[in-house]
Design an enzyme around this catalytic site. Structure first.
Site, short mmCIF file in Angstrom:
data_model
loop_
_atom_site.label_atom_id
_atom_site.label_comp_id
_atom_site.label_asym_id
_atom_site.label_seq_id
_atom_site.Cartn_x
_atom_site.Cartn_y
_atom_site.Cartn_z
CG ASP A 77 -2.04 1.11 1.34
OD1 ASP A 77 -3.04 1.42 0.58
OD2 ASP A 77 -1.81 1.87 1.69
CG ASN A 85 -4.16 11.53 -5.89
OD1 ASN A 85 -3.38 11.83 -7.15
ND2 ASN A 85 -5.58 11.04 -6.40
CG HIS A 90 -7.29 13.31 -9.71
ND1 HIS A 90 -6.61 12.91 -8.16
CD2 HIS A 90 -7.74 14.66 -8.77
CE1 HIS A 90 -8.04 12.84 -7.24
NE2 HIS A 90 -8.62 13.21 -7.79
CG ASP A 94 -3.80 9.37 -12.83
OD1 ASP A 94 -4.56 8.95 -11.50
OD2 ASP A 94 -4.65 10.00 -14.18
CD GLU A 121 -4.98 4.19 -1.30
OE1 GLU A 121 -4.68 4.79 -0.87
OE2 GLU A 121 -5.68 4.50 -2.06
#
Length: 225
Positions: A77, A85, A90, A94, A121
């Site tokens: 994780d 983020n 974003h 990404d 994630e």
């Protein structure tokens, strides 16, 4: 009776129809295969998605049960990813996930070993027939490799992206248990180990040390950086 020209024409028509039918079938099969892969692949990272992970993990467990081999499962994780983020946006998030996905994909080299993106994630890695110490070493390499990517939103801005991991290892899964039940139990144990790594400060690997990972949660051993 048909003359030679008519017979030849009928043969040509039949061959043409057969060719078109075969070509249509082949194109249809390729399209179905494309749709299947599309439905089982994470569009962002190119890794298997959760649906494909579940099916592939159960297949590996069935193979391990038949051949009396071991299976190791790592859940990873990304630490503080929501904050990353929210702060950097974003597109940066990404790009971060893409780089991590590529790192995991490069690291899985044997036919039955694979990695997947199973959540926003969260990633998973599976090793078939690895010794416990080897599985731990490979899991730690994956985790440390994420930090070594030195991912930041921009050069010299913000902390490096890190990950926490929970690892579980099982020897010779039982043929008496359904593969779906074994999968659920191992995922639960790996998730509990992941929680220990998060609770212990993140950016580390926690290993489930129960003697029977399918029967109890057992103890945890945390490997810090």
């Amino acid at each position: 009776m048909l003359d030679v020209a008519t017979a030849a024409l009928m043969v040509l028509v039949t061959l043409s129809f057969s060719y078109k039918l075969e070509r249509s079938t082949r194109v249809g099969w390729k399209y179905q295969h494309y749709l299947h892969e599309l439905a089982h692949t994470d569009a962002l990272t190119g890794l298997p998605n959760r649906r494909k992970f579940d099916a592939a993990f159960e297949r590996v467990l069935r193979t391990a049960a038949r051949e009396q081999r071991s299976v190791s499962l790592l859940l990873l994780d990304i630490d503080h990813f929501k904050s990353f983020n929210d702060h950097f946006g974003h597109p940066a998030g990404d790009q971060c996930l893409k780089q991590i996905g590529a790192h995991l994909s490069r690291s899985m080299r044997r036919p039955l070993d694979f990695a997947a993106r199973i959540g926003g994630e969260e990633f998973a890695a599976v090793w078939f027939d690895a010794q416990p110490d080897d599985a731990r070493r490979m899991a730690e390499q994956l985790r440390a490799g994420i930090e070594a990517l030195a991912i930041t939103a921009a050069p010299a801005h913000g902390p490096l992206v890190t990950a926490s991991g929970g690892l579980v290892h099982v020897e010779s899964p039982s043929l008496a248990m359904r593969s779906a039940d074994i999968s659920a139990r191992l995922i639960s144990n790996a998730d509990a180990a992941l929680y220990e790594a998060k609770f212990g400060g993140r950016n580390q690997l926690s290993v489930s040390r129960g003697t029977d990972p399918l029967g109890s949660r057992g103890e945890r051993e945390v490997s810090e950086t």
